[in-house]
Design a protein around this motif. Sequence first.
Motif, PDB file in Angstrom:
ATOM      1  N   LEU A  81       0.831  -1.196   0.000  1.00 13.97           N
ATOM      2  CA  LEU A  81       0.000   0.000   0.000  1.00 13.97           C
ATOM      3  C   LEU A  81       0.873   1.257   0.000  1.00 13.97           C
ATOM      4  O   LEU A  81       0.626   2.198  -0.760  1.00 13.97           O
ATOM      5  CB  LEU A  81      -0.929   0.013   1.218  1.00 13.97           C
ATOM      6  N   ASP A  82       1.917   1.280   0.811  1.00 15.01           N
ATOM      7  CA  ASP A  82       2.806   2.428   0.886  1.00 15.01           C
ATOM      8  C   ASP A  82       3.481   2.674  -0.464  1.00 15.01           C
ATOM      9  O   ASP A  82       3.562   3.803  -0.949  1.00 15.01           O
ATOM     10  CB  ASP A  82       3.850   2.207   1.976  1.00 15.01           C
ATOM     11  N   ARG A  83       3.937   1.612  -1.096  1.00 10.84           N
ATOM     12  CA  ARG A  83       4.567   1.744  -2.407  1.00 10.84           C
ATOM     13  C   ARG A  83       3.573   2.275  -3.427  1.00 10.84           C
ATOM     14  O   ARG A  83       3.876   3.168  -4.212  1.00 10.84           O
ATOM     15  CB  ARG A  83       5.116   0.404  -2.879  1.00 10.84           C
ATOM     16  N   GLY A  84       2.350   1.739  -3.413  1.00  8.01           N
ATOM     17  CA  GLY A  84       1.320   2.197  -4.334  1.00  8.01           C
ATOM     18  C   GLY A  84       0.974   3.662  -4.136  1.00  8.01           C
ATOM     19  O   GLY A  84       0.788   4.405  -5.115  1.00  8.01           O
ATOM     20  N   MET A  85       0.910   4.115  -2.903  1.00  9.00           N
ATOM     21  CA  MET A  85       0.616   5.522  -2.614  1.00  9.00           C
ATOM     22  C   MET A  85       1.747   6.422  -3.122  1.00  9.00           C
ATOM     23  O   MET A  85       1.493   7.493  -3.673  1.00  9.00           O
ATOM     24  CB  MET A  85       0.411   5.725  -1.108  1.00  9.00           C
ATOM     25  N   THR A  86       2.983   5.988  -2.942  1.00 11.06           N
ATOM     26  CA  THR A  86       4.129   6.764  -3.423  1.00 11.06           C
ATOM     27  C   THR A  86       4.107   6.872  -4.939  1.00 11.06           C
ATOM     28  O   THR A  86       4.299   7.958  -5.501  1.00 11.06           O
ATOM     29  CB  THR A  86       5.448   6.127  -2.955  1.00 11.06           C
ATOM     30  N   VAL A  87       3.865   5.770  -5.631  1.00  7.74           N
ATOM     31  CA  VAL A  87       3.811   5.775  -7.095  1.00  7.74           C
ATOM     32  C   VAL A  87       2.690   6.685  -7.576  1.00  7.74           C
ATOM     33  O   VAL A  87       2.874   7.477  -8.509  1.00  7.74           O
ATOM     34  CB  VAL A  87       3.639   4.338  -7.641  1.00  7.74           C
ATOM     35  N   ALA A  88       1.524   6.616  -6.950  1.00  9.51           N
ATOM     36  CA  ALA A  88       0.387   7.450  -7.354  1.00  9.51           C
ATOM     37  C   ALA A  88       0.701   8.933  -7.146  1.00  9.51           C
ATOM     38  O   ALA A  88       0.365   9.771  -8.001  1.00  9.51           O
ATOM     39  CB  ALA A  88      -0.864   7.060  -6.569  1.00  9.51           C
ATOM     40  N   LYS A  89       1.354   9.263  -6.051  1.00  5.69           N
ATOM     41  CA  LYS A  89       1.703  10.647  -5.759  1.00  5.69           C
ATOM     42  C   LYS A  89       2.692  11.185  -6.803  1.00  5.69           C
ATOM     43  O   LYS A  89       2.543  12.300  -7.305  1.00  5.69           O
ATOM     44  CB  LYS A  89       2.329  10.734  -4.365  1.00  5.69           C
ATOM     45  N   LEU A  90       3.694  10.386  -7.146  1.00  4.43           N
ATOM     46  CA  LEU A  90       4.671  10.806  -8.156  1.00  4.43           C
ATOM     47  C   LEU A  90       4.018  10.955  -9.527  1.00  4.43           C
ATOM     48  O   LEU A  90       4.272  11.919 -10.257  1.00  4.43           O
ATOM     49  CB  LEU A  90       5.828   9.810  -8.224  1.00  4.43           C
TER      50      LEU A  90
END
Length: 136
Positions: free
Chosen positions: A30-39
């Motif tokens: 989830l943390d990785r997915g949130m980071t990718v979405a933010k970028l």
Amino acid sequence: MADQGEIIPDDPEDPMRTAMRQMMGVFAQLDRGMTVAKLRRGRRIKGEKGQYAYGAPPYGWQAHKNEPTAEEMEQAGRARARQLRDENALSYREIAVVLEEEGIRPKRGERWHPETVRRMLANATERPPTLRPRTA
């Protein structure tokens, strides 16, 4: 004990250990997915403003204050490579050799690679390929 960084395998007698490991994996994903979405969202917004937002500019351009600007020496190298391909029908490998012989340096690295020449010549427009409107 797992306090020294070692990974303890799942124990069939302790389903709680398996559940905790799986939950940690879910939150890491989830943390990785949130980071990718933010970028991705940030790059999209920056691109909509007309600013350069997609990594290092390709050969022939540089990013100056978030705007792509032509780099004269590299543009001359692009033009020479295009001329060698169109007029002399040289292969990418042969173009790489000629560019090196003429002292035209690549953006990164010491020598031209045929794949680098191919990518450079794939963009026939006057703008970096990352700034073309994307089609859905």
